[in-house]
Design a protein around this motif. Structure first.
Motif, PDB file in Angstrom:
ATOM      1  N   CYS A  30       0.660  -1.227   0.012  1.00 39.69           N
ATOM      2  CA  CYS A  30       0.090   0.218   0.395  1.00 39.69           C
ATOM      3  C   CYS A  30       0.686   1.575   0.014  1.00 39.69           C
ATOM      4  O   CYS A  30       0.211   2.084  -0.152  1.00 39.69           O
ATOM      5  CB  CYS A  30      -0.991  -0.141   1.312  1.00 39.69           C
ATOM      6  N   HIS A  31       1.820   1.416  -0.695  1.00 41.53           N
ATOM      7  CA  HIS A  31       3.403   1.991  -0.375  1.00 41.53           C
ATOM      8  C   HIS A  31       3.570   2.978   1.009  1.00 41.53           C
ATOM      9  O   HIS A  31       4.251   4.020   1.033  1.00 41.53           O
ATOM     10  CB  HIS A  31       2.573   3.019  -1.702  1.00 41.53           C
TER      11      HIS A  31
ATOM     12  N   ARG B 224      -4.417   6.915  -5.368  1.00 35.74           N
ATOM     13  CA  ARG B 224      -4.039   5.481  -4.676  1.00 35.74           C
ATOM     14  C   ARG B 224      -4.858   4.723  -3.800  1.00 35.74           C
ATOM     15  O   ARG B 224      -4.863   4.032  -3.336  1.00 35.74           O
ATOM     16  CB  ARG B 224      -2.383   5.727  -4.000  1.00 35.74           C
ATOM     17  N   SER B 225      -5.452   5.932  -2.853  1.00 36.35           N
ATOM     18  CA  SER B 225      -6.483   5.804  -1.906  1.00 36.35           C
ATOM     19  C   SER B 225      -7.646   4.727  -1.670  1.00 36.35           C
ATOM     20  O   SER B 225      -7.670   4.135  -1.384  1.00 36.35           O
ATOM     21  CB  SER B 225      -6.708   6.650  -0.749  1.00 36.35           C
TER      22      SER B 225
ATOM     23  N   ILE C 231      -5.641   0.689  -2.767  1.00 35.25           N
ATOM     24  CA  ILE C 231      -5.594   0.227  -2.091  1.00 35.25           C
ATOM     25  C   ILE C 231      -6.017   0.556  -0.259  1.00 35.25           C
ATOM     26  O   ILE C 231      -5.514   1.277  -0.592  1.00 35.25           O
ATOM     27  CB  ILE C 231      -3.904  -0.769  -2.828  1.00 35.25           C
ATOM     28  N   ASN C 232      -5.611  -0.400   0.512  1.00 35.63           N
ATOM     29  CA  ASN C 232      -5.898   0.349   1.690  1.00 35.63           C
ATOM     30  C   ASN C 232      -5.179  -1.081   2.843  1.00 35.63           C
ATOM     31  O   ASN C 232      -5.640  -2.151   2.292  1.00 35.63           O
ATOM     32  CB  ASN C 232      -7.857   0.433   2.138  1.00 35.63           C
ATOM     33  N   TYR C 233      -4.774  -0.304   3.688  1.00 35.23           N
ATOM     34  CA  TYR C 233      -4.366  -1.697   4.239  1.00 35.23           C
ATOM     35  C   TYR C 233      -4.607  -1.159   5.934  1.00 35.23           C
ATOM     36  O   TYR C 233      -5.258  -0.385   6.437  1.00 35.23           O
ATOM     37  CB  TYR C 233      -2.567  -1.195   4.585  1.00 35.23           C
TER      38      TYR C 233
END
Lengths: 237, 317
Positions: free
Chosen positions: A43-44, A66-67, A70-72
């Motif tokens: 997720c960078h 990006r948000s 992908i989410n962590y």
């Protein structure tokens, strides 16, 4: 499509795998094997140039785009402000609309609606886990990485989260990190098994849980009793 | 409670310009020929505005720094920004005979230099490591204090006295020339922080959370720090370093309102201003011969109260 091309960072060594649209993944591995580090790289949060999304380098995607992708979700809830409430937290996860009904729905589904106005800092660790999952459902990124979502939950809540993941309508693609082999087995996602920062196994769930393969990974610390994988506490080594 | 404090605050604000060593006669303030009018418009009124604006800037600066560094004890003072400005002023006192223009300019320069150093260092540190930045700030404060000691050593008796008076903070200002810059700075600062309240709210969870929600975290932090430091530089160059306001006011407001910090921008600004006006009122009316330095009053009132707060907080847990 999420593609990891030869990722080497911190403990991780030459990680490569591809996750296609509609595929889910379970990441397994012992403590300190690099599961969370891999999740942070995906997720960078841990910047790298080796993660590609639909062929595009993750580092070149604008933060707000990006948000969405992908989410962590970490294992523990980290909130600095002592007065930020459960409802406030959930609202921060909503991108399109701050629709309060959606928040209510999720809170009801997870049976934590009574905590709506509590400060996040007052929650127990199990309640925090549920709140993290509720937030991730509202965020609804294309890929959601859940880091040990059931570690702090009681048995009934574990079943609830399992059903919620099985349901499929709450998340798009999920990547789940866990130590619960039974959960991994029942979910049936592809398995990535990490050992000291390297991929030791990447493939189908059935192949991973094949008795001979499983013994190679865990010795006889795990037993298959009637289709459920349980920890064998009588095991000596 | 909130309404009581609001009414009390407004009362303090209204009566503040009338009280002092010489009481102002209300009937005479609109008569330009009278001494009361002169005292009111040229000395008391600008003084109250400056006290309000400085207190407001320092309190809001404290709130922003505490949110950004995720540490309830941070203020621009702990980061060395205020110490940089103070050193600048002391340099002006020793080498430029205390000419006000130089004092302002060098204060400003000292604060900006500190921000620049922090800014550059933060780029070589990992983006989200605010802890390291805070340590750098503390190290810079010590460095500036040592430099200030060297200045004391080099200066003569009169200059030393001026430096000491400046470091205690002072609201002794005549006329409106210094009112405008601090008034404009405080309003611009309030507006710019208010505009950033949404990303600020995300920072109140965790830096990772804000990042995952699409916030450019390091850029946001740097812009908040720069804005805050500029406002504080204006404030310090006008009134000197007034400690404790930035530390305690945000905590008092949090205890009073019990809401997340991003919703407390306006109350912190307002009550920060009121706090300093009230402290100045005490400073002007207690001392018989001359005013007690404002920094002394804020620390005397703030210190014990802050310790009380900390004890109360830990009791609850």
């Amino acid at each position: 499509m999420l593609h990891v091309a030869n990722l080497t960072a911190q403990i991780l060594k030459n990680i490569r795998f591809t996750l296609r649209e509609g595929e889910n993944l379970t990441i397994l591995g012992n403590n300190g094997s690099g599961k969370t580090t891999l999740a942070r790289a995906l997720c960078h949060l841990l910047p790298s140039q080796n993660i590609f999304l639909e062929g595009k380098n993750m580092g070149e995607i604008a933060p707000h785009l990006r948000s969405r992708v992908i989410n962590y979700v970490p294992t523990t809830l980290d909130i600095y402000d002592e007065y930020l409430s459960v409802s406030d937290y959930l609202e921060l996860n909503q991108f399109e609309s701050a629709d309060p009904r959606k928040r209510e729905e999720i809170l009801e589904a997870l049976e934590i609606e009574h905590l709506k106005h509590s400060p996040c800092q007052n929650l127990s660790s199990g309640e925090s886990s549920l709140l993290l999952i509720a937030g991730a459902i509202l965020h609804r990124a294309r890929y959601t990485i859940l880091d040990e979502p059931t570690a702090n939950l009681d048995q009934a809540k574990k079943v609830k989260i399992y059903r919620l993941l099985k349901n499929g309508s709450y998340f798009q693609n999920t990547i789940i990190i866990t130590h619960d082999l039974n959960l991994a087995y029942k979910l049936g996602y592809d398995v990535l098994y990490l050992e000291e920062g390297s991929v030791r196994f990447f493939g189908g769930c059935g192949d991973f849980f094949d008795p001979s393969h499983l013994e190679g990974c865990f010795g006889n610390a795990v037993q298959n009793i009637g289709g459920n994988f349980v920890v064998n506490y009588d095991e000596v080594r | 409670m909130k309404y009581v404090s609001l009414i009390l605050s407004l009362a303090v604000l209204i009566i503040a310009p009338f009280l002092g060593e010489i009481a102002v006669n209300i009937q005479e303030i609109f008569n330009p020929a009278s001494a009361s009018s002169m005292l009111f418009w040229e000395i008391r009124f600008p003084r109250v505005i400056i006290a309000f604006c400085s207190g407001a800037i320092l309190a809001l600066a404290g709130l922003v720094f505490q949110s950004v560094f995720r540490n309830p004890l941070t203020t621009p003072f702990t980061l060395g920004v205020a110490s940089g400005a103070t050193l600048g002023s002391a340099l002006a006192i020793v080498f430029f005979g205390g000419i006000l223009f130089w004092q302002y300019l060098l204060s400003f320069f000292g604060a900006l230099l500190t921000v620049a150093v922090l800014f550059l260092l933060s780029r070589s540190l990992k983006s989200a490591q605010t802890g390291s930045l805070l340590l750098v700030g503390i190290a810079l404060s010590f460095f500036y204090s040592a430099a200030l000691m060297v200045l004391y050593y080099l200066s003569d008796f009169e200059q030393s006295y001026s430096i000491v008076r400046f470091t205690m903070g002072s609201l002794n200002i005549i006329g409106f020339e210094t009112v405008y810059p601090i008034l404009i700075a405080s309003l611009l600062f309030l507006a710019s922080i208010h505009l950033q309240r949404k990303p600020l709210r995300l920072l109140l969870t965790s830096l990772d959370f804000a990042f995952l929600k699409g916030v450019h975290v390091s850029r946001l932090i740097m812009s908040l720090l720069l804005l805050t430091s500029l406002a504080v530089a204006v404030c310090v160059s006008v009134v000197g370093p007034i400690g404790f306001v930035g530390l305690i006011v945000p905590h008092i407001i949090k205890l009073l309102y019990r809401r997340s910090s991003d919703t407390l921008i306006l109350p912190t600004f307002f009550y920060g201003g009121i706090f300093l006006v009230a402290c100045d009122l005490v400073a002007r009316n207690l001392g018989a011969a001359s005013d007690i330095p404002i920094g002394v009053v804020t620390s005397f009132l703030g210190g014990p109260f802050f310790i009380y707060l900390i004890v109360q907080r830990n009791k609850g847990k």
